[in-house]
Design a protein around this motif. Structure first.
Motif, PDB file in Angstrom:
ATOM      1  N   LYS A 380      41.159  42.003  16.961  1.00 23.04           N
ATOM      2  CA  LYS A 380      40.028  41.735  16.121  1.00 23.04           C
ATOM      3  C   LYS A 380      39.504  40.188  16.278  1.00 23.04           C
ATOM      4  O   LYS A 380      38.584  39.836  16.249  1.00 23.04           O
ATOM      5  CB  LYS A 380      40.380  42.033  14.502  1.00 23.04           C
ATOM      6  N   ALA A 381      40.621  39.369  16.459  1.00 19.35           N
ATOM      7  CA  ALA A 381      40.368  38.069  16.628  1.00 19.35           C
ATOM      8  C   ALA A 381      39.823  37.772  17.879  1.00 19.35           C
ATOM      9  O   ALA A 381      38.811  37.037  18.106  1.00 19.35           O
ATOM     10  CB  ALA A 381      41.598  36.965  16.362  1.00 19.35           C
ATOM     11  N   ALA A 382      40.443  38.379  19.043  1.00 16.72           N
ATOM     12  CA  ALA A 382      39.837  38.240  20.120  1.00 16.72           C
ATOM     13  C   ALA A 382      38.406  38.672  20.635  1.00 16.72           C
ATOM     14  O   ALA A 382      37.640  38.242  21.178  1.00 16.72           O
ATOM     15  CB  ALA A 382      40.695  39.115  20.933  1.00 16.72           C
ATOM     16  N   ILE A 383      37.874  39.845  19.765  1.00 15.63           N
ATOM     17  CA  ILE A 383      36.765  40.342  19.874  1.00 15.63           C
ATOM     18  C   ILE A 383      35.671  39.230  19.196  1.00 15.63           C
ATOM     19  O   ILE A 383      34.651  39.050  19.762  1.00 15.63           O
ATOM     20  CB  ILE A 383      36.373  41.631  19.053  1.00 15.63           C
ATOM     21  N   GLU A 384      36.318  38.722  18.095  1.00 14.14           N
ATOM     22  CA  GLU A 384      35.230  37.906  17.253  1.00 14.14           C
ATOM     23  C   GLU A 384      35.095  36.390  18.012  1.00 14.14           C
ATOM     24  O   GLU A 384      34.112  35.533  17.850  1.00 14.14           O
ATOM     25  CB  GLU A 384      35.844  37.704  15.937  1.00 14.14           C
ATOM     26  N   THR A 385      36.272  36.182  18.914  1.00 20.76           N
ATOM     27  CA  THR A 385      36.527  34.690  19.489  1.00 20.76           C
ATOM     28  C   THR A 385      36.052  34.733  21.147  1.00 20.76           C
ATOM     29  O   THR A 385      36.529  33.860  21.759  1.00 20.76           O
ATOM     30  CB  THR A 385      37.574  33.940  19.104  1.00 20.76           C
ATOM     31  N   GLU A 386      35.624  35.781  21.632  1.00 21.57           N
ATOM     32  CA  GLU A 386      35.445  35.927  22.994  1.00 21.57           C
ATOM     33  C   GLU A 386      36.760  35.862  23.671  1.00 21.57           C
ATOM     34  O   GLU A 386      36.677  35.187  24.656  1.00 21.57           O
ATOM     35  CB  GLU A 386      34.433  35.138  23.510  1.00 21.57           C
ATOM     36  N   GLY A 387      37.655  36.555  23.161  1.00 23.45           N
ATOM     37  CA  GLY A 387      38.953  36.275  23.585  1.00 23.45           C
ATOM     38  C   GLY A 387      39.225  37.526  24.639  1.00 23.45           C
ATOM     39  O   GLY A 387      40.177  37.610  25.355  1.00 23.45           O
ATOM     40  N   LEU A 388      38.217  38.509  24.945  1.00 24.88           N
ATOM     41  CA  LEU A 388      38.355  39.671  25.767  1.00 24.88           C
ATOM     42  C   LEU A 388      37.361  39.139  27.182  1.00 24.88           C
ATOM     43  O   LEU A 388      36.582  38.126  27.127  1.00 24.88           O
ATOM     44  CB  LEU A 388      37.744  40.735  25.259  1.00 24.88           C
ATOM     45  N   CYS A 389      37.551  40.011  28.171  1.00 21.31           N
ATOM     46  CA  CYS A 389      36.482  39.842  29.516  1.00 21.31           C
ATOM     47  C   CYS A 389      36.275  41.195  30.111  1.00 21.31           C
ATOM     48  O   CYS A 389      37.383  42.142  29.769  1.00 21.31           O
ATOM     49  CB  CYS A 389      37.058  38.747  30.150  1.00 21.31           C
ATOM     50  N   LEU A 390      35.519  41.305  30.997  1.00 21.78           N
ATOM     51  CA  LEU A 390      35.228  42.320  31.663  1.00 21.78           C
ATOM     52  C   LEU A 390      35.463  41.914  33.267  1.00 21.78           C
ATOM     53  O   LEU A 390      35.072  41.137  33.638  1.00 21.78           O
ATOM     54  CB  LEU A 390      33.763  42.764  31.602  1.00 21.78           C
ATOM     55  N   PHE A 391      36.205  42.896  33.906  1.00 18.60           N
ATOM     56  CA  PHE A 391      36.279  42.955  35.371  1.00 18.60           C
ATOM     57  C   PHE A 391      35.568  44.071  35.758  1.00 18.60           C
ATOM     58  O   PHE A 391      35.101  44.793  34.660  1.00 18.60           O
ATOM     59  CB  PHE A 391      37.915  43.209  35.856  1.00 18.60           C
ATOM     60  N   TYR A 392      35.301  44.042  37.088  1.00 16.58           N
ATOM     61  CA  TYR A 392      34.388  45.117  37.480  1.00 16.58           C
ATOM     62  C   TYR A 392      35.114  45.716  38.965  1.00 16.58           C
ATOM     63  O   TYR A 392      35.517  44.637  39.763  1.00 16.58           O
ATOM     64  CB  TYR A 392      32.862  44.695  37.948  1.00 16.58           C
ATOM     65  N   GLY A 400      32.816  53.858  52.914  1.00 12.21           N
ATOM     66  CA  GLY A 400      33.632  52.974  52.350  1.00 12.21           C
ATOM     67  C   GLY A 400      33.309  51.576  52.679  1.00 12.21           C
ATOM     68  O   GLY A 400      33.875  50.439  52.649  1.00 12.21           O
ATOM     69  N   LYS A 401      31.851  51.325  53.163  1.00  9.95           N
ATOM     70  CA  LYS A 401      31.386  50.119  53.448  1.00  9.95           C
ATOM     71  C   LYS A 401      30.164  49.551  52.465  1.00  9.95           C
ATOM     72  O   LYS A 401      29.971  48.327  52.274  1.00  9.95           O
ATOM     73  CB  LYS A 401      30.693  49.911  54.583  1.00  9.95           C
ATOM     74  N   THR A 402      29.483  50.557  51.803  1.00 11.64           N
ATOM     75  CA  THR A 402      28.372  50.034  51.006  1.00 11.64           C
ATOM     76  C   THR A 402      28.656  50.387  49.600  1.00 11.64           C
ATOM     77  O   THR A 402      29.223  51.218  49.114  1.00 11.64           O
ATOM     78  CB  THR A 402      27.105  50.872  51.428  1.00 11.64           C
ATOM     79  N   VAL A 403      28.448  49.271  48.813  1.00 14.74           N
ATOM     80  CA  VAL A 403      28.596  49.120  47.229  1.00 14.74           C
ATOM     81  C   VAL A 403      27.360  49.709  46.706  1.00 14.74           C
ATOM     82  O   VAL A 403      26.300  49.455  46.892  1.00 14.74           O
ATOM     83  CB  VAL A 403      28.594  47.803  46.885  1.00 14.74           C
ATOM     84  N   THR A 404      27.878  50.911  45.755  1.00 13.96           N
ATOM     85  CA  THR A 404      26.584  51.884  45.157  1.00 13.96           C
ATOM     86  C   THR A 404      26.592  51.374  43.717  1.00 13.96           C
ATOM     87  O   THR A 404      25.689  51.675  43.063  1.00 13.96           O
ATOM     88  CB  THR A 404      26.796  53.222  45.243  1.00 13.96           C
ATOM     89  N   GLY A 405      27.526  51.002  43.222  1.00 12.24           N
ATOM     90  CA  GLY A 405      27.862  50.704  41.837  1.00 12.24           C
ATOM     91  C   GLY A 405      29.149  49.909  41.435  1.00 12.24           C
ATOM     92  O   GLY A 405      29.989  49.744  42.353  1.00 12.24           O
ATOM     93  N   VAL A 406      29.206  49.423  40.283  1.00 12.27           N
ATOM     94  CA  VAL A 406      30.450  48.847  39.625  1.00 12.27           C
ATOM     95  C   VAL A 406      30.734  49.512  38.517  1.00 12.27           C
ATOM     96  O   VAL A 406      29.890  49.818  37.477  1.00 12.27           O
ATOM     97  CB  VAL A 406      30.346  47.374  39.459  1.00 12.27           C
ATOM     98  N   GLU A 407      31.979  49.486  38.151  1.00 11.90           N
ATOM     99  CA  GLU A 407      32.562  50.099  36.892  1.00 11.90           C
ATOM    100  C   GLU A 407      33.218  48.963  36.039  1.00 11.90           C
ATOM    101  O   GLU A 407      34.032  48.215  36.553  1.00 11.90           O
ATOM    102  CB  GLU A 407      33.705  51.198  37.072  1.00 11.90           C
ATOM    103  N   ALA A 408      32.696  48.943  34.953  1.00  9.74           N
ATOM    104  CA  ALA A 408      33.119  47.882  33.860  1.00  9.74           C
ATOM    105  C   ALA A 408      34.493  48.077  33.496  1.00  9.74           C
ATOM    106  O   ALA A 408      34.890  49.241  32.832  1.00  9.74           O
ATOM    107  CB  ALA A 408      32.238  47.594  32.805  1.00  9.74           C
ATOM    108  N   LEU A 409      35.627  47.173  33.327  1.00  8.63           N
ATOM    109  CA  LEU A 409      36.955  47.532  33.289  1.00  8.63           C
ATOM    110  C   LEU A 409      37.369  46.356  31.955  1.00  8.63           C
ATOM    111  O   LEU A 409      37.272  45.079  32.450  1.00  8.63           O
ATOM    112  CB  LEU A 409      37.806  47.681  34.299  1.00  8.63           C
ATOM    113  N   LEU A 410      37.700  46.724  30.844  1.00 11.07           N
ATOM    114  CA  LEU A 410      37.982  45.779  29.976  1.00 11.07           C
ATOM    115  C   LEU A 410      39.273  45.129  30.073  1.00 11.07           C
ATOM    116  O   LEU A 410      40.244  45.828  30.108  1.00 11.07           O
ATOM    117  CB  LEU A 410      38.054  46.497  28.612  1.00 11.07           C
TER     118      LEU A 410
END
Length: 628
Positions: A380-392, A400-410
């Motif tokens: 809860k503290a991490a949520i409130e203080t921006e202690g989390l991040c998203l990777f993609y 296998g060469k062209t990027v069509t999208g990205v998935e957000a991973l917490l």
């Protein structure tokens, strides 16, 4: 003894052993008796009114309703007794002192006073051998004891009779009024006692189910513990919680939810019988107390009661619940709050184990629970203080060469434990009511990052718990509009296991978002129980094959046939097919051969930060420009 017909009003009893004296009384009272009374009130009535405040009797009604005579003291005593028993007592009795051969007037007066304490007794005597003080000492009640000396004056007798009859009438009326008031007060007191008892019961009962509430539970527990202590027994407490009850209220309304609660209360009471007692703690939580010797069979009956669905109208609702239970330790006395705390900890673990199960408390659970609570607090503290991040993690075209999208991973980098997997902290968020805050943070952050790559799709994982909020779809639409995000470039991923919790509210909110342009993907397909019916009802755009099927391609000979079947199903329904967890070239070649559209895995890119994603996309863009 002569007794005339009576109407039970103002009655005089005259007792004298001489017939001549009795005749004299009759003549004196002749014009005072009701049948012979004057049309106007007599002078004696007026005198009585002056003395006692009564209005004179008029209209042909006499002062005396009935005169009864007798000649022996015993007869007088029996007459008074019979009159009282009949409900028509005498107001005045004239008693001669000497009435041989029976008892004398003083003894008769004593016995009469014992029968009728309020009667006016007039002692009539022509002798001086009985002193008034002596008579008063024998008869008692001096204010209702009078004396008349023979030979008496007719006017004196008439005046005394009139006065005493009216006094008796006045006293009787006052006594009746007082009796009525006392009766009313008694009735009021009884009503107050009943009301107090009802309030006492209500303060200890749940208003909806009529089961014990927390106050009643504590009182009954104290009584049960005293009984158990006397017999050497120990108590156990079961803590029950309906699984996903909030969805019943959100989907069918609180009326149906209340009916379900009442049905559960009825079933629990039937399962417990007289081997314990049931309480509703509030909401969808219940408690059962029983002796430990009866715990196992009672627990089996309680679990069995959840097997049949609850049917109301057109609705067939499951009755799933989880149970945590605790026991008093041998040689140690445990109070109710501690037993409930232990059972609550066991309930927490039972829900974590998959719900619909019972779990006993043991000391190790305390450590698990406290650790989870600490993690929930830190999250809860991490949520409130921006202690989390998203990777993609990029999603690639089949080449296998062209990027069509990205998935957000917490991701969460804990100050004390380092990186913590979402597989650990997301369930903690779900169990501790943090999914709303956590999900909102992910949406805001992913929407903000998606603006940096508007030409590719951003996939965001959603928890089914987020859809439990009735305003979730509206919140997403508002957030996307305010942040300038195009819905057709956002794809929401929902796990297949979440589909088993399908509700009307869930389907409705998905449809609102889909119609607004958001895309939906069914994640981890093959790991749960989703059917073709689910796929068609929700109108998914994409189907993501679970990584377990992909990893099996290099270990199981027929794994490609399973994937080919999934791909054919998806193509038949017009869905884009994405394979997750691609880690080597062999897997890539097989997935390309069976017809997948997109690939995702370490073979191409690991999850990376927003800045790294921008570099990847910029390089891909530069490469396309160079090729052109």
């Amino acid at each position: 003894m002569t007794v005339s017909p009576t109407h039970g009003k103002r009655r005089i009893l005259i007792c004298d052993d001489e017939a001549g004296i009795l005749d004299a009384y009759r003549r004196i009272f002749a014009d005072l008796v009701a049948s012979a009374g004057d049309e106007e009130a007599s002078d004696y009535d007026a005198l009585s009114a002056d003395l006692f405040g009564d209005e004179p009797v008029a209209g042909g009604i006499g002062v005396i309703d009935e005169i009864v005579t007798c000649r022996q003291g015993e007869e007088a005593v029996e007459a008074v007794r019979a009159a009282k028993a009949a409900g028509q007592p005498f107001g005045v009795v004239f008693l001669d002192v000497r009435m041989p051969p029976g008892i004398d007037g003083v003894e008769a007066a004593r016995q009469i006073r014992a029968i009728e304490p309020v009667i006016n007794i007039v002692i009539v005597t022509g002798y001086s051998d009985h002193r008034p003080a002596e008579i008063a000492g024998v008869v008692g009640t001096l204010d209702r004891l009078f004396y008349l000396v023979k030979p008496f004056d007719a006017d004196e007798v008439r005046q005394m009779a009139t006065t005493l009859v009216n006094r008796w009438t006045s006293d009787s009326r006052i006594a009746s009024e007082l009796a009525a008031q006392v009766e009313a007060l008694e009735a009021l007191n009884q009503a107050l006692r009943a009301s107090e008892a009802s309030a006492h019961r209500a303060a200890r009962r749940d208003s909806l189910t009529k089961l014990l509430n927390r106050t009643g539970l504590q009182e009954q527990f104290d009584l049960a513990r005293d009984r158990a202590r006397a017999s050497g027994a120990r108590l156990a407490l079961l803590y029950l919680d309906l699984d996903r009850f909030k969805r019943v209220n959100d989907t069918y309304g609180h009326g149906v939810g209340d009916l379900l609660i009442c049905e559960v209360a009825r079933r629990l009471s039937a399962a417990v019988l007289d081997e314990g007692f049931v309480a509703r703690l509030g909401g969808d939580e219940f408690a059962i107390v029983c002796e430990t010797a009866r715990l196992e069979p009672l627990l089996a009956r309680v679990l069995a009661m959840a097997e049949a669905p609850f049917v109301t109208g057109a609705h067939h609702l499951p009755v799933p619940f989880s149970i945590g239970y605790s026991r008093e330790s041998d040689g140690a006395e445990t109070d109710l709050p501690e037993l409930m705390r232990q059972a609550d900890v066991a309930l927490y673990v039972a829900k974590d184990a998959g719900r619909g199960v019972a779990r006993a408390f043991d000391p190790d659970l305390d450590r698990i629970f406290l650790h989870d609570q600490m993690m929930a607090r830190d999250l809860k503290a991490a949520i409130e203080t921006e202690g989390l991040c998203l990777f993609y993690q990029p999603l690639m075209c089949i080449d296998g060469k062209t990027v069509t999208g990205v998935e957000a991973l917490l991701r969460w980098q804990h100050d004390g434990y380092g990186p913590i997997s979402p597989d650990i902290f997301v369930p903690i968020a779900e169990k501790n009511g943090l999914m709303g805050e956590l999900g909102d943070w992910v949406l805001r952050t992913a929407f903000a990052d998606a603006r940096a790559w508007p030409d590719v799709t951003t996939s965001i994982n959603l928890s089914v718990l987020q859809f439990a909020r009735p305003d979730f779809a509206a919140t997403v639409l508002t957030l996307a509009r305010d942040m300038g995000v195009m819905p057709d470039k956002i794809e929401f991923e929902i796990t297949e296991t979440a589909m088993t919790n399908d509700t009307a509210s869930f389907l409705a909110q998905v449809e609102v978002l889909r119609l607004a342009g958001f895309r939906f993907a069914l994640d981890d397909f093959g790991s749960g129980y989703a059917s073709i019916g689910y796929l068609s009802r929700l109108n998914f755009h994409k189907l993501k094959i679970d990584r377990s099927f992909v990893s099996a391609l290099t270990t199981k000979p027929d794994a490609d046939r399973m994937i080919r079947s999934i791909v054919n199903l998806g193509l038949a329904m017009g869905l884009t097919i994405t394979a997750e967890g691609v880690e080597d070239v062999v897997q890539h070649d097989i997935l390309k051969a069976v017809g997948c559209d997109q690939l995702q895995g370490f073979l191409f890119h690991r999850p990376c930060s927003r800045g790294e994603v921008e570099k990847i996309l910029n390089l891909a863009g530069a490469g396309r420009q160079h090729a052109a």
